[in-house]
Enzyme design. Sequence first.
Site, PDB file in Angstrom:
ATOM      1  N   LYS A  29       3.982  11.399  19.361  1.00 15.96           N
ATOM      2  CA  LYS A  29       4.631  12.427  20.183  1.00 15.96           C
ATOM      3  C   LYS A  29       3.605  13.275  20.956  1.00 15.96           C
ATOM      4  CE  LYS A  29       8.774  12.729  17.228  1.00 15.96           C
ATOM      5  NZ  LYS A  29       9.591  13.667  16.402  1.00 15.96           N
ATOM      6  N   TYR A  69      17.638  11.029  22.279  1.00 17.37           N
ATOM      7  CA  TYR A  69      18.011  11.886  21.146  1.00 17.37           C
ATOM      8  C   TYR A  69      19.473  12.340  21.224  1.00 17.37           C
ATOM      9  CZ  TYR A  69      13.219  12.189  19.328  1.00 17.37           C
ATOM     10  OH  TYR A  69      11.999  11.906  18.757  1.00 17.37           O
ATOM     11  N   THR A 111      10.330  14.670   7.627  1.00 16.28           N
ATOM     12  CA  THR A 111      10.469  15.297   8.951  1.00 16.28           C
ATOM     13  C   THR A 111       9.670  16.600   9.016  1.00 16.28           C
ATOM     14  OG1 THR A 111      12.704  14.387   9.042  1.00 16.28           O
ATOM     15  CG2 THR A 111      12.169  16.120  10.636  1.00 16.28           C
ATOM     16  N   ASN A 132       6.245  17.347  15.077  1.00 15.70           N
ATOM     17  CA  ASN A 132       5.858  16.601  13.872  1.00 15.70           C
ATOM     18  C   ASN A 132       5.158  15.269  14.148  1.00 15.70           C
ATOM     19  OD1 ASN A 132       8.076  15.280  14.743  1.00 15.70           O
ATOM     20  ND2 ASN A 132       9.307  15.568  12.893  1.00 15.70           N
ATOM     21  N   HIS A 135       7.372   9.612  15.593  1.00 20.68           N
ATOM     22  CA  HIS A 135       8.756   9.171  15.364  1.00 20.68           C
ATOM     23  C   HIS A 135       8.752   7.835  14.631  1.00 20.68           C
ATOM     24  CE1 HIS A 135      12.953   8.112  16.249  1.00 20.68           C
ATOM     25  NE2 HIS A 135      12.502   6.907  16.556  1.00 20.68           N
ATOM     26  N   GLU A 146      16.203   1.529  20.101  1.00 23.92           N
ATOM     27  CA  GLU A 146      15.098   2.369  20.582  1.00 23.92           C
ATOM     28  C   GLU A 146      13.986   1.529  21.215  1.00 23.92           C
ATOM     29  OE1 GLU A 146      15.938   5.788  17.182  1.00 23.92           O
ATOM     30  OE2 GLU A 146      14.090   4.616  17.071  1.00 23.92           O
TER      31      GLU A 146
HETATM   32  P1  IDP Z   1      13.139  12.271  11.933  1.00 26.73           P
HETATM   33  O1  IDP Z   1      12.277  12.289  13.170  1.00 26.73           O
HETATM   34  O2  IDP Z   1      12.335  12.476  10.682  1.00 26.73           O
HETATM   35  O3  IDP Z   1      14.039  11.054  11.856  1.00 26.73           O
HETATM   36  P2  IDP Z   1      15.501  13.796  12.711  1.00 26.73           P
HETATM   37  O4  IDP Z   1      16.327  14.611  11.767  1.00 26.73           O
HETATM   38  O5  IDP Z   1      16.061  12.501  13.215  1.00 26.73           O
HETATM   39  O6  IDP Z   1      14.073  13.571  12.011  1.00 26.73           O
HETATM   40  O7  IDP Z   1      15.141  14.735  13.942  1.00 26.73           O
HETATM   41  C1  IDP Z   1      14.581  14.207  15.127  1.00 26.73           C
HETATM   42  C2  IDP Z   1      13.467  15.133  15.586  1.00 26.73           C
HETATM   43  O8  IDP Z   1      14.027  16.403  15.949  1.00 26.73           O
HETATM   44  C3  IDP Z   1      12.416  15.478  14.516  1.00 26.73           C
HETATM   45  O9  IDP Z   1      11.438  14.476  14.352  1.00 26.73           O
HETATM   46  C4  IDP Z   1      11.847  16.777  15.061  1.00 26.73           C
HETATM   47  O10 IDP Z   1      10.923  16.541  16.143  1.00 26.73           O
HETATM   48  C5  IDP Z   1      13.101  17.431  15.623  1.00 26.73           C
HETATM   49  N1  IDP Z   1      13.724  18.316  14.623  1.00 26.73           N
HETATM   50  C6  IDP Z   1      14.420  17.964  13.509  1.00 26.73           C
HETATM   51  N2  IDP Z   1      14.852  19.010  12.807  1.00 26.73           N
HETATM   52  C7  IDP Z   1      14.406  20.107  13.496  1.00 26.73           C
HETATM   53  C8  IDP Z   1      14.523  21.527  13.274  1.00 26.73           C
HETATM   54  O11 IDP Z   1      15.131  21.993  12.303  1.00 26.73           O
HETATM   55  N3  IDP Z   1      13.924  22.335  14.212  1.00 26.73           N
HETATM   56  C9  IDP Z   1      13.250  21.856  15.295  1.00 26.73           C
HETATM   57  N4  IDP Z   1      13.132  20.536  15.538  1.00 26.73           N
HETATM   58  C10 IDP Z   1      13.683  19.675  14.659  1.00 26.73           C
HETATM   59 MG    MG Z   2      15.608  10.471  13.059  1.00 28.41          MG
END
Ligand code: IDP
Ligand code: MG
Length: 157
Positions: A29, A69, A111, A132, A135, A146
């Site tokens: 990312k 997304y 995450t 984070n 992905h 994807e």
């Molecule tokens: P993942 O990437 O571990 O699968 P997901 O729940 O699918 O996590 O969320 C997609 C992306 O959205 C996360 O990787 C992160 O960049 C962002 N995200 C998820 N939860 C939060 C949050 O509570 N606050 C801000 N960004 C978030």
């Molecule tokens: Mg996800």
Amino acid sequence: MLGFCFQMAIFAQNFNTQMRTNRTFTMIKPDAVEKGHIGAILEKINSAGFRIAAMKLTHMTTADAKEFYAIHKERPFFGELVEYMTRGPIVAAILEKDNAVEDFRTLIGATNPADAAEGTIRKLYAASIGENAIHGSDSDENAAIEGAFHFSGRDTF
Ligand code: IDP
Ligand code: MG
């Protein structure tokens, strides 16, 4: 006879492409690219035994990020997520390995980097739950969707 062999070769190639489910999709990312972590993250991916089937440096548009997304569009962080994912280039890749989806999720960690296991990519390189670093697809079905979002069959090996 030559024509028949040719047809069989095409059939085998299509069959092979369609039946392969040992793949996942990843993006390094914008935060990790900005901080210069591409090389270190690719080293972790290589060491964990993933084969690179497709890879590129690319920059998602706002429309791209909203579509990619879309599943999160009702979440309070959706706007923030789209801003983040479009603020700079990413490395997109399709990776191959037995049990690719699950093993890659283990390699990247939770995450929220605060909850990620020691040695995982997010523990090492992620700043927060939002930013984070990386992905990883959450299912074989989403890995295929994807991967196809970013790469044509011609660019996948
Ligand atoms: P993942 O990437 O571990 O699968 P997901 O729940 O699918 O996590 O969320 C997609 C992306 O959205 C996360 O990787 C992160 O960049 C962002 N995200 C998820 N939860 C939060 C949050 O509570 N606050 C801000 N960004 C978030
Ligand atoms: Mg996800």
